[in-house]
Design a protein around this motif. Structure first.
Motif, PDB file in Angstrom:
ATOM      1  N   THR A 200      -2.756   4.166  -0.267  1.00 15.36           N
ATOM      2  CA  THR A 200      -3.833   4.783   0.528  1.00 15.36           C
ATOM      3  C   THR A 200      -5.160   4.115   0.171  1.00 15.36           C
ATOM      4  O   THR A 200      -6.082   4.757  -0.327  1.00 15.36           O
ATOM      5  CB  THR A 200      -3.902   6.310   0.319  1.00 15.36           C
ATOM      6  OG1 THR A 200      -2.589   6.850   0.169  1.00 15.36           O
ATOM      7  CG2 THR A 200      -4.598   6.977   1.499  1.00 15.36           C
ATOM      8  N   ASN A 205      -9.825   7.672  -5.586  1.00 16.38           N
ATOM      9  CA  ASN A 205      -9.418   8.808  -6.401  1.00 16.38           C
ATOM     10  C   ASN A 205     -10.672   9.534  -6.893  1.00 16.38           C
ATOM     11  O   ASN A 205     -11.559   8.905  -7.472  1.00 16.38           O
ATOM     12  CB  ASN A 205      -8.588   8.325  -7.591  1.00 16.38           C
ATOM     13  CG  ASN A 205      -7.897   9.441  -8.325  1.00 16.38           C
ATOM     14  OD1 ASN A 205      -8.494  10.457  -8.646  1.00 16.38           O
ATOM     15  ND2 ASN A 205      -6.618   9.245  -8.616  1.00 16.38           N
ATOM     16  N   SER A 212      -6.832   4.182  -7.145  1.00 20.00           N
ATOM     17  CA  SER A 212      -6.048   4.695  -6.027  1.00 20.00           C
ATOM     18  C   SER A 212      -5.701   6.175  -6.229  1.00 20.00           C
ATOM     19  O   SER A 212      -5.416   6.598  -7.357  1.00 20.00           O
ATOM     20  CB  SER A 212      -4.753   3.891  -5.896  1.00 20.00           C
ATOM     21  OG  SER A 212      -3.853   4.514  -5.003  1.00 20.00           O
ATOM     22  N   PRO A 213      -5.685   6.946  -5.130  1.00 21.64           N
ATOM     23  CA  PRO A 213      -5.196   8.324  -5.221  1.00 21.64           C
ATOM     24  C   PRO A 213      -3.685   8.407  -5.038  1.00 21.64           C
ATOM     25  O   PRO A 213      -3.138   9.508  -4.932  1.00 21.64           O
ATOM     26  CB  PRO A 213      -5.907   9.001  -4.047  1.00 21.64           C
ATOM     27  CG  PRO A 213      -5.955   7.922  -3.003  1.00 21.64           C
ATOM     28  CD  PRO A 213      -6.163   6.625  -3.763  1.00 21.64           C
ATOM     29  N   GLY A 214      -3.013   7.255  -4.986  1.00 24.63           N
ATOM     30  CA  GLY A 214      -1.584   7.244  -4.710  1.00 24.63           C
ATOM     31  C   GLY A 214      -1.326   7.372  -3.223  1.00 24.63           C
ATOM     32  O   GLY A 214      -2.240   7.485  -2.411  1.00 24.63           O
ATOM     33  N   GLY A 215      -0.055   7.325  -2.872  1.00 23.23           N
ATOM     34  CA  GLY A 215       0.275   7.400  -1.466  1.00 23.23           C
ATOM     35  C   GLY A 215       1.703   7.883  -1.265  1.00 23.23           C
ATOM     36  O   GLY A 215       2.475   7.992  -2.213  1.00 23.23           O
ATOM     37  N   GLY A 218      -2.312  10.261  -0.064  1.00 24.89           N
ATOM     38  CA  GLY A 218      -3.469  10.112  -0.938  1.00 24.89           C
ATOM     39  C   GLY A 218      -4.691  10.860  -0.468  1.00 24.89           C
ATOM     40  O   GLY A 218      -5.452  11.398  -1.271  1.00 24.89           O
ATOM     41  N   PRO A 244       0.764  11.089  -5.534  1.00 24.90           N
ATOM     42  CA  PRO A 244      -0.650  11.470  -5.435  1.00 24.90           C
ATOM     43  C   PRO A 244      -0.990  12.716  -6.253  1.00 24.90           C
ATOM     44  O   PRO A 244      -2.072  12.794  -6.841  1.00 24.90           O
ATOM     45  CB  PRO A 244      -0.848  11.708  -3.936  1.00 24.90           C
ATOM     46  CG  PRO A 244       0.204  10.881  -3.279  1.00 24.90           C
ATOM     47  CD  PRO A 244       1.385  10.971  -4.203  1.00 24.90           C
ATOM     48  N   CYS A 248      -3.853  12.450  -9.153  1.00 25.17           N
ATOM     49  CA  CYS A 248      -5.093  13.141  -8.789  1.00 25.17           C
ATOM     50  C   CYS A 248      -5.263  14.470  -9.527  1.00 25.17           C
ATOM     51  O   CYS A 248      -6.280  15.148  -9.341  1.00 25.17           O
ATOM     52  CB  CYS A 248      -5.152  13.389  -7.284  1.00 25.17           C
ATOM     53  SG  CYS A 248      -5.467  11.901  -6.300  1.00 25.17           S
TER      54      CYS A 248
END
Length: 567
Positions: A200, A205, A212-215, A218, A244, A248
């Motif tokens: 994402t 984040n 990154s906030p992950g995906g 995200g 995520p 997060c």
């Protein structure tokens, strides 16, 4: 505990093993956008426990900024009449407009739509107090939807230029349930394009906007971590709510496959897509799970599971000195960076201190053949955009092209891949029976912070950021909850707890006990003021359809209910 152990030691039974072919029902007519001049009529409420018994006592809630309230705290004040949904929405929008510029969690906001919903919710809550009949727990709570879930007359773009200008033709099953329960839609949150990737990259984040906030959920996780809304909905095809949540510092539930409707959702792979409730705490996510985990006539697989528990899924830990006494947690081997290993080891010790038994186990290997099936399903949807391939993000073009080309795989081969999936489910269930497990405990991620574009081009089907594929192939329920932050990067870290299919209530109960002892979800990131830039959009006439997403081939042609069989 004896009866529970006896049930656990029994041979697993088939919880629904037949393939559901062609589950899409005849298209319904899609209503025009609702008029905001008058409240909707509300269907008779489902069975709900009285909020006073289910939610925290309003008198113990100390937060003064409504945006900082958890979902269960906000719900308590809303039902008690000490907070109006419009006040809560005001606070969430104000925080978003002040801080979202550097984060970019939202792709679009819908203030006009949201305020109309908040006013209706306020009237509904007032009437419930007067009548003594409780409104649904989520009534009046602002919610973010991942940009995959259709809302009639509002844009739906999967965070991609490919769908620029697309307007949903109807409501997704998820939004229909939430709207009927009085939830307030704030906006759509960003996804990694078409939910394909793990980064994402357009979202920062909240704990460190360079990261990154992950995906692919995200944006939904960032909305929660930043305290822009108390609830969000994501989807999980290969860890997409769990990764995520872990990075997060929020919580998520990946329910049993088919437990929540995917009707009206843009798909990635039909047989792995799970809708995931997300909240700041596991209690918050469980609050929304009770609304979403009900039967949807447009998605027949939702009728195969057990009913929602009377009064809803649990929201509170039982507590006491050893609330996990007799619980057996399987611990597969894992390799983590030292700071994350320390956090994970500490979590294991906390679980032991609560009475849990830790049992070393080895997870069954996921068949490599299943990746081919994933690509075929992805290609079946994305072939409609073959003439727009240049509009995908450059790093997505190879994977989309490969997916479309994979449609040359013979149908008989694809069905054999589904056979491999069923075999994996049996192997997964056998692990639980042979080791007499209640759950498995697995790290939420293997990565101690990642730059926003570090994993560009990586698909969720590859599982490179964490051990996640087991849950999508088995269809098993998983809760993810934060347990602390890395001593090296300061980034959050979470753990996954997974059970056997249809044991959603049990895994939430176990997760609540662990989260009670490790309340890392209460940590709030320090945000730097940066004015939000997400466009604020009004509802218009719905698209032509016929699918609510206003795209082709979104409805799953094949849905495989998860099994509890072991042989």
């Amino acid at each position: 505990m004896g009866s529970a152990l006896s049930r656990r030691r029994m041979l697993g039974s088939l919880a629904g093993g037949a393939l559901l072919l062609g589950t899409a029902t005849a298209p319904r007519s899609h209503a025009a956008p609702r008029s905001h001049a008058a409240p909707r009529s509300h269907a008779a409420p489902r069975s709900h426990a009285a909020p006073g018994r289910r939610l925290p006592d309003p008198g113990i809630i100390t937060a003064t900024d409504p945006a900082l309230l958890s979902a269960v705290e906000a719900a308590s004040l809303l039902h008690a009449g000490q907070l109006h949904p419009r006040e809560l929405l005001d606070a969430c929008l104000a925080r978003t407009r002040e801080f979202d510029g550097a984060i970019g969690a939202w792709i679009r906001l819908y203030p006009e739509f949201a305020y109309a919903g908040a006013d209706e919710a306020g009237e509904r809550l007032a009437q419930a107090r007067n009548d003594g009949t409780p409104a649904p727990d989520v009534c009046g709570l602002p919610i973010a939807l991942k940009d995959l879930f259709a809302v009639s007359g509002l844009p739906l773009t999967a965070s991609s230029r490919v769908l620029e200008g697309n307007i949903a033709a109807g409501n997704s099953g998820v939004w229909s349930k939430l709207e009927d329960a009085g939830a307030v839609l704030m906006g759509h949150a960003h996804t990694d394009e078409f939910a394909i990737g793990v980064a994402t990259p357009q979202v920062g984040n909240p704990w460190n906007t360079d990261m990154s906030p992950g995906g692919s959920s995200g944006g939904s996780a960032a909305v929660l971590a930043a305290r822009f809304a108390p609830l969000a909905v994501g989807s999980d095809t290969g860890g997409s709510v769990r990764l995520p949540a872990s990075v997060c510092g929020i919580s998520s539930i990946k329910p049993t496959y088919g437990r929540i409707t995917s009707h009206g959702m843009i798909p990635l792979t039909w047989t792995r897509d799970h809708v995931g409730p997300m909240g700041r705490s596991l209690a918050d996510a469980s609050l929304m799970m009770s609304i979403l985990a009900t039967v949807d006539a447009d998605d027949p697989i939702t009728a195969l599971g057990p009913p929602v528990p009377a009064g809803g899924y649990p929201l509170t830990a039982k507590g006491g000195s050893t609330p996990l006494a007799g619980v057996r947690l399987g611990l597969p081997p894992s390799e983590l960076p030292p700071p994350l290993q320390t956090l994970f080891d500490d979590t294991i010790q906390v679980a032991r201190s609560l009475g849990a038994q830790i049992v070393p186990v080895v997870m069954p290997p996921t068949p490599t053949s299943l990746v081919t099936g994933d690509v075929v399903e992805m290609g079946s949807y994305h072939r409609q955009f073959a003439d727009r391939i240049g509009l995908y993000r450059p790093e997505r073009v190879p994977s989309v092209g490969t997916a479309v080309a994979s449609l040359a795989v013979p149908v008989v081969d694809y069905l054999m891949l589904e056979r491999d999936r069923l075999r994996y489910q049996v192997d997964y269930n056998r692990l639980f029976v042979d080791s007499d497990l209640d759950a498995v405990l697995i790290p939420g991620t293997r990565v101690d912070g990642a730059q926003r574009e570090e994993f560009l081009g990586v698909s969720v089907t590859e599982g490179v950021m964490g051990d996640v594929k087991w849950a999508n192939y088995s269809g098993a329920p998983v809760v993810t909850l934060p347990v602390g932050r890395s001593s090296a990067t300061g980034m959050p870290f979470g753990v996954q707890l997974g059970a056997r299919p249809w044991q959603d209530e049990r895994i939430i109960e176990i997760g609540l006990e662990l989260q009670e002892a490790l309340p890392a979800w209460r940590d709030v990131p320090d945000l730097v003021p940066s004015a939000g830039t997400a466009p604020e959009v009004a509802q218009v006439a719905p698209g032509p359809g016929p699918d609510p997403t206003n795209t082709l081939d979104a409805a799953a042609p094949l849905r495989t209910p998860p099994m509890n069989a072991i042989r």
